[in-house]
Design a protein around this motif. Structure first.
Motif, mmCIF file in Angstrom:
data_model
loop_
_atom_site.group_PDB
_atom_site.id
_atom_site.type_symbol
_atom_site.label_atom_id
_atom_site.label_comp_id
_atom_site.label_asym_id
_atom_site.label_seq_id
_atom_site.Cartn_x
_atom_site.Cartn_y
_atom_site.Cartn_z
ATOM 1 N N ILE A 198 0.866 -1.177 0.000
ATOM 2 C CA ILE A 198 0.000 0.000 0.000
ATOM 3 C C ILE A 198 0.899 1.223 0.000
ATOM 4 N N LEU A 199 0.640 2.149 -0.911
ATOM 5 C CA LEU A 199 1.450 3.360 -1.039
ATOM 6 C C LEU A 199 0.574 4.554 -0.699
ATOM 7 N N SER A 200 0.972 5.318 0.323
ATOM 8 C CA SER A 200 0.189 6.469 0.767
ATOM 9 C C SER A 200 1.004 7.743 0.584
ATOM 10 N N LEU A 201 0.418 8.733 -0.080
ATOM 11 C CA LEU A 201 1.129 9.958 -0.447
ATOM 12 C C LEU A 201 0.867 11.066 0.569
ATOM 13 N N HIS A 202 1.947 11.713 1.028
ATOM 14 C CA HIS A 202 1.842 12.769 2.045
ATOM 15 C C HIS A 202 2.910 13.839 1.813
ATOM 16 N N THR A 209 7.353 17.573 -7.459
ATOM 17 C CA THR A 209 6.463 16.452 -7.130
ATOM 18 C C THR A 209 5.264 16.341 -8.064
ATOM 19 N N ALA A 210 5.056 17.331 -8.936
ATOM 20 C CA ALA A 210 3.945 17.249 -9.882
ATOM 21 C C ALA A 210 4.103 16.002 -10.747
ATOM 22 N N HIS A 211 3.034 15.203 -10.812
ATOM 23 C CA HIS A 211 3.029 13.942 -11.572
ATOM 24 C C HIS A 211 4.182 13.026 -11.160
ATOM 25 N N LEU A 212 4.521 13.073 -9.880
ATOM 26 C CA LEU A 212 5.511 12.118 -9.369
ATOM 27 C C LEU A 212 5.063 10.689 -9.665
ATOM 28 N N GLY A 233 -3.847 16.452 -5.519
ATOM 29 C CA GLY A 233 -4.219 15.693 -6.701
ATOM 30 C C GLY A 233 -3.172 15.689 -7.782
ATOM 31 N N GLY A 234 -2.477 16.819 -7.947
ATOM 32 C CA GLY A 234 -1.512 16.948 -9.031
ATOM 33 C C GLY A 234 -0.281 16.081 -8.880
ATOM 34 N N VAL A 258 -7.831 14.831 -6.383
ATOM 35 C CA VAL A 258 -7.519 14.530 -7.778
ATOM 36 C C VAL A 258 -7.127 15.820 -8.468
ATOM 37 N N GLN A 259 -6.384 15.705 -9.548
ATOM 38 C CA GLN A 259 -5.908 16.918 -10.209
ATOM 39 C C GLN A 259 -7.028 17.657 -10.939
ATOM 40 N N GLU A 260 -8.154 16.990 -11.162
ATOM 41 C CA GLU A 260 -9.253 17.617 -11.892
ATOM 42 C C GLU A 260 -10.319 18.209 -10.973
#
Length: 325
Positions: A198-202, A209-212, A233-234, A258-260
């Motif tokens: 499980i990968l959690s982004l913080h 980091t955009a579109h990492l 989101g981005g 989300v980016q949108e």
């Protein structure tokens, strides 16, 4: 002293009459608006802007008296800090408000995926009653590697909670050498992608980091891993995520951002292995009240010439605050 609050057009952060004559801040002229007029911007000594309010150069050019601006968020990806500095306007955020709530929301999403609640809820809704009605493996927390990308306040808060449940925790953060509490192991991003179940982004949204999480990153992830994003989101390329879901590289995506935003792609909304929540991870009754109180207290401190730790452009040339206390 005139204070202008620019509330979100999407969701009200400020309740009607909250800063009216009977409020705690009646000694200051506090005005709340969704669409600031030229007059409101021109006379404001300080401005507070809530989530989704974009502070760009054209808006800043209309701020004739403004000496300080506080973004009532942690991230500043929608603020033109250089344009503020050019006009001598000090900019700050509100620091770590909502950290515990975001960590709890992320853990709830993680457990939702871990225990296959999405599958089970759909199965029983259709009249079934079979504990085998799930996809993938069901593993205990102790047999699961939780990868945390970004080990700041929120990442650490999640790790503390996850450690109590027995998760094996690894993290990637180029600014953090080791976990002082000894509950998580620092690794490279490639290693984290390859080993995390499980990968959690913080982490904040920045040019770096955009579109990492893009096609290359998803291709390196452990096959069938779960992605959780309660950050920005981005950071995730939505199209790349959809391709990874289609290929099975990502088994499930649980996204609070989300980016949108505020209109996620229909493909995300309808995807059977995607769960969306509406940028709600920060929220509790307490955190919302604290967010607004911190924003106003931070702005008043800046206008009174006090030192504020969350200032992001302290090198800008600001005018003296005398007469504004």
């Amino acid at each position: 002293m005139n204070i202008l609050m620019i509330d979100s057009q999407r969701v009200n952060y400020v309740d009607p009459g909250e800063y009216g004559p009977g409020s705690e801040y009646r000694h200051y002229g506090v005005e709340v608006t969704f669409r600031p007029s030229d007059e409101q911007l021109a006379k404001a000594d300080g401005i507070i802007a809530f989530h989704s309010v974009v502070i760009d150069a054209p808006l800043i050019a209309r701020m004739h008296r403004c000496r300080a601006l506080v973004k009532a968020t942690i991230g500043l990806d929608d603020v033109d800090v250089e344009a503020l500095s050019a006009r001598g306007i000090v900019c700050a955020n509100i620091g770590s408000v909502g950290v515990e709530e975001v960590a709890e929301h992320a853990l709830a999403l993680i457990l939702f995926a871990q225990r296959k609640l999405f599958d089970y809820a759909g199965h029983t809704r259709q009249g079934g009653w079979n504990w085998r009605a799930h996809t993938g493996e069901v593993r205990p927390c102790a047999d699961t590697v939780l990868g945390v990308v970004g080990y700041g306040a929120t990442g650490r808060a999640l790790a503390r909670r996850a450690a109590a449940l027995g998760y094996r925790i690894c993290f990637y953060d180029p600014g953090v050498e080791r976990c002082a509490e000894g509950i998580a192991t620092g690794v490279t991003l490639d290693s984290l992608l390859e080993t995390a179940d499980i990968l959690s982004l913080h982490l904040p949204l920045t040019p770096d980091t955009a579109h990492l999480m893009n096609d290359a990153a998803f291709s390196r992830m452990k096959h069938g891993a779960t992605l959780v994003n309660t950050a920005r989101g981005g950071i995730v390329d939505t199209d790349a995520l959809l391709r990874a879901l289609q290929a099975g590289g990502v088994s499930m995506a649980l996204l609070d951002v989300v980016q949108e935003e505020p209109a996620p792609l229909q493909a995300l909304i309808e995807h059977e292995r995607v769960l969306l929540t509406p940028h709600a991870a920060f929220y509790s009754e307490r955190s919302l009240a604290q967010l607004k109180a911190n924003a106003l207290e931070t702005l008043l401190a800046l206008l009174q010439g006090k030192t504020v730790e969350t200032v992001v452009n302290s090198d800008c040339v600001s005018r003296e605050a005398d007469g504004y206390a």
